[in-house]
Design a protein around this motif. Sequence first.
Motif, PDB file in Angstrom:
ATOM      1  N   ILE A   1     -42.995  68.588  -9.954  1.00  0.00           N
ATOM      2  CA  ILE A   1     -42.325  67.882  -8.865  1.00  0.00           C
ATOM      3  C   ILE A   1     -41.682  66.602  -9.396  1.00  0.00           C
ATOM      4  CG2 ILE A   1     -42.599  66.930  -6.546  1.00  0.00           C
ATOM      5  CD1 ILE A   1     -43.484  69.881  -6.828  1.00  0.00           C
ATOM      6  N   TYR A   2     -40.440  66.366  -9.011  1.00  0.00           N
ATOM      7  CA  TYR A   2     -39.757  65.128  -9.375  1.00  0.00           C
ATOM      8  C   TYR A   2     -39.934  64.107  -8.267  1.00  0.00           C
ATOM      9  CZ  TYR A   2     -35.864  61.815  -9.777  1.00  0.00           C
ATOM     10  OH  TYR A   2     -35.106  60.686  -9.828  1.00  0.00           O
ATOM     11  N   LEU A   3     -40.584  62.974  -8.609  1.00  0.00           N
ATOM     12  CA  LEU A   3     -40.736  61.858  -7.684  1.00  0.00           C
ATOM     13  C   LEU A   3     -40.428  60.581  -8.459  1.00  0.00           C
ATOM     14  CD1 LEU A   3     -44.051  62.884  -5.870  1.00  0.00           C
ATOM     15  CD2 LEU A   3     -41.730  62.991  -4.939  1.00  0.00           C
ATOM     16  N   PRO A   4     -39.343  59.902  -8.136  1.00  0.00           N
ATOM     17  CA  PRO A   4     -38.908  58.753  -8.942  1.00  0.00           C
ATOM     18  C   PRO A   4     -39.720  57.499  -8.653  1.00  0.00           C
ATOM     19  CG  PRO A   4     -37.415  59.055  -7.105  1.00  0.00           C
ATOM     20  CD  PRO A   4     -38.392  60.204  -7.045  1.00  0.00           C
ATOM     21  N   ASN A   5     -39.502  56.487  -9.470  1.00  0.00           N
ATOM     22  CA  ASN A   5     -40.057  55.160  -9.237  1.00  0.00           C
ATOM     23  C   ASN A   5     -39.193  54.399  -8.232  1.00  0.00           C
ATOM     24  OD1 ASN A   5     -41.784  55.887 -11.287  1.00  0.00           O
ATOM     25  ND2 ASN A   5     -41.398  54.077 -12.534  1.00  0.00           N
ATOM     26  N   PHE A   6     -39.729  53.290  -7.760  1.00  0.00           N
ATOM     27  CA  PHE A   6     -38.927  52.343  -6.993  1.00  0.00           C
ATOM     28  C   PHE A   6     -39.162  50.943  -7.535  1.00  0.00           C
ATOM     29  CE2 PHE A   6     -42.932  52.167  -4.556  1.00  0.00           C
ATOM     30  CZ  PHE A   6     -43.099  50.803  -4.436  1.00  0.00           C
ATOM     31  N   VAL A   7     -38.192  50.100  -7.301  1.00  0.00           N
ATOM     32  CA  VAL A   7     -38.304  48.668  -7.597  1.00  0.00           C
ATOM     33  C   VAL A   7     -37.745  47.927  -6.392  1.00  0.00           C
ATOM     34  CG1 VAL A   7     -37.518  46.758  -9.050  1.00  0.00           C
ATOM     35  CG2 VAL A   7     -38.139  48.943 -10.096  1.00  0.00           C
ATOM     36  N   GLU A   8     -38.455  46.918  -5.945  1.00  0.00           N
ATOM     37  CA  GLU A   8     -38.010  46.149  -4.783  1.00  0.00           C
ATOM     38  C   GLU A   8     -37.192  44.936  -5.214  1.00  0.00           C
ATOM     39  OE1 GLU A   8     -40.790  45.847  -1.234  1.00  0.00           O
ATOM     40  OE2 GLU A   8     -42.177  45.896  -2.935  1.00  0.00           O
ATOM     41  N   PRO A   9     -36.032  44.737  -4.611  1.00  0.00           N
ATOM     42  CA  PRO A   9     -35.299  43.483  -4.846  1.00  0.00           C
ATOM     43  C   PRO A   9     -36.129  42.288  -4.374  1.00  0.00           C
ATOM     44  CG  PRO A   9     -33.916  45.117  -3.761  1.00  0.00           C
ATOM     45  CD  PRO A   9     -35.316  45.653  -3.715  1.00  0.00           C
ATOM     46  N   GLN A  10     -36.140  41.239  -5.188  1.00  0.00           N
ATOM     47  CA  GLN A  10     -36.940  40.063  -4.839  1.00  0.00           C
ATOM     48  C   GLN A  10     -36.101  38.802  -4.634  1.00  0.00           C
ATOM     49  OE1 GLN A  10     -40.426  39.392  -7.248  1.00  0.00           O
ATOM     50  NE2 GLN A  10     -40.713  41.569  -7.634  1.00  0.00           N
ATOM     51  N   ASN A  11     -34.825  38.855  -4.976  1.00  0.00           N
ATOM     52  CA  ASN A  11     -33.968  37.679  -4.828  1.00  0.00           C
ATOM     53  C   ASN A  11     -34.593  36.436  -5.444  1.00  0.00           C
ATOM     54  OD1 ASN A  11     -31.947  39.105  -3.343  1.00  0.00           O
ATOM     55  ND2 ASN A  11     -33.230  38.962  -1.522  1.00  0.00           N
ATOM     56  N   ALA A  12     -35.133  36.605  -6.647  1.00  0.00           N
ATOM     57  CA  ALA A  12     -35.778  35.487  -7.329  1.00  0.00           C
ATOM     58  C   ALA A  12     -34.754  34.419  -7.696  1.00  0.00           C
ATOM     59  CB  ALA A  12     -36.490  35.991  -8.593  1.00  0.00           C
ATOM     60  N   ALA A  13     -35.194  33.167  -7.673  1.00  0.00           N
ATOM     61  CA  ALA A  13     -34.332  32.064  -8.077  1.00  0.00           C
ATOM     62  C   ALA A  13     -34.295  31.978  -9.600  1.00  0.00           C
ATOM     63  CB  ALA A  13     -34.854  30.754  -7.498  1.00  0.00           C
ATOM     64  N   PRO A  14     -33.151  31.611 -10.171  1.00  0.00           N
ATOM     65  CA  PRO A  14     -33.080  31.446 -11.629  1.00  0.00           C
ATOM     66  C   PRO A  14     -34.019  30.346 -12.104  1.00  0.00           C
ATOM     67  CG  PRO A  14     -30.883  31.445 -10.628  1.00  0.00           C
ATOM     68  CD  PRO A  14     -31.867  31.344  -9.512  1.00  0.00           C
ATOM     69  N   LEU A  15     -34.481  30.499 -13.331  1.00  0.00           N
ATOM     70  CA  LEU A  15     -35.291  29.470 -13.955  1.00  0.00           C
ATOM     71  C   LEU A  15     -34.387  28.349 -14.464  1.00  0.00           C
ATOM     72  CD1 LEU A  15     -37.590  31.854 -16.009  1.00  0.00           C
ATOM     73  CD2 LEU A  15     -38.262  30.546 -13.983  1.00  0.00           C
ATOM     74  N   PRO A  16     -34.903  27.130 -14.592  1.00  0.00           N
ATOM     75  CA  PRO A  16     -34.096  26.070 -15.199  1.00  0.00           C
ATOM     76  C   PRO A  16     -33.658  26.472 -16.606  1.00  0.00           C
ATOM     77  CG  PRO A  16     -36.106  25.186 -14.222  1.00  0.00           C
ATOM     78  CD  PRO A  16     -36.244  26.680 -14.207  1.00  0.00           C
TER      79      PRO A  16
END
Length: 342
Positions: A141-156
């Motif tokens: 069975i093919y079941l893919p991964n997921f990744v959630e967008p987090q809208n992280a702020a850039p680091l300095p």
Amino acid sequence: MRLLQAMAGAKHGGAEAFFERLAIAFTEAGVDQRLVIRPDTAREARLRQGGVTVETLPFGGFFDLSTGRGLARLAREADILLTWMNRATRFARPTARTRLVARLGGYYDPKYYRRCDYLVGNTEDICRWLRDQGFPADRVIYLPNFVEPQNAAPLPREALTDRAGPLLLMLGRLHTNKAFDVALEALPSIPDATLLIAGEGPEDATLKAQADRLGVADRVRFLGWRSDGPALLASVDALLVPSRHEPLGNVVLEGWAQRCPVIAAASAGPASLIVDKVSGRLVPVEDAGALAAAVRETLHSADAGRDLAAAGFESLQRNFSKAAVVARYRDFFDRIAPEGRG
């Protein structure tokens, strides 16, 4: 339907990170589940914080008898036992009352999986390979991964480099399969760019020596293992994935989730995800010159990078969202769960 998941993986890694994300997503979706893992205080804390019921077993070597007994005890109360990779699967046994399912994120030794009722591959190519190994097509069975967008702020920026110019990022275990050495070979041909390498592994000393030999050590920062991948991705101009072998390329999805342009070698995983010059760039495996050229072209125009990033994010939302992937797992579990369990 009652689910038991077993994971005996490493402290860090792509599969281990997705295991945690999926387990927490299952709990959020109302799946009745229990997890059994190798003792790991940090992993236990993250999972329990996500509302997941967790137990631990040793998952040791040849003379470990307690893990098999403990896993069998827990499995008696489950409809489905989902194991992750070789070690956990080795301790698992199918029963008349519990379906044994193994989830594979790579081309692992088939000997560990012959007892399984079903095999889940997280890429179409892994599923094809499993069928080629003789596993029945209706049990793969093919079941893919997921990744959630987090809208992280850039680091300095000063936390990453004191140099001007573009920032490039690589994430992952410092292993020959990931081809960090190819990116270093490309760096002399990418003027003014600084390469950030976030990860740890057996190639650490070799890669540092290579950077010195190539004269680019002042443009390379070895960051060690980082838990702030989204923030790193939000801070750079492009993500490089030059892997020699990459079954899925979860890091491609992570780049897309942060709207970061992705430039990858055309190994199996990235090639199955990226449409070249649409949702990212694909170059031949182990071709430092082509990698450098693709990076230069992407950096040359801000619009080019933004367009690649936008198309990648759209593909992520369409095909690899949390809701879509959890729904596919639940449909699969409902279809295979034994009947007559109260």
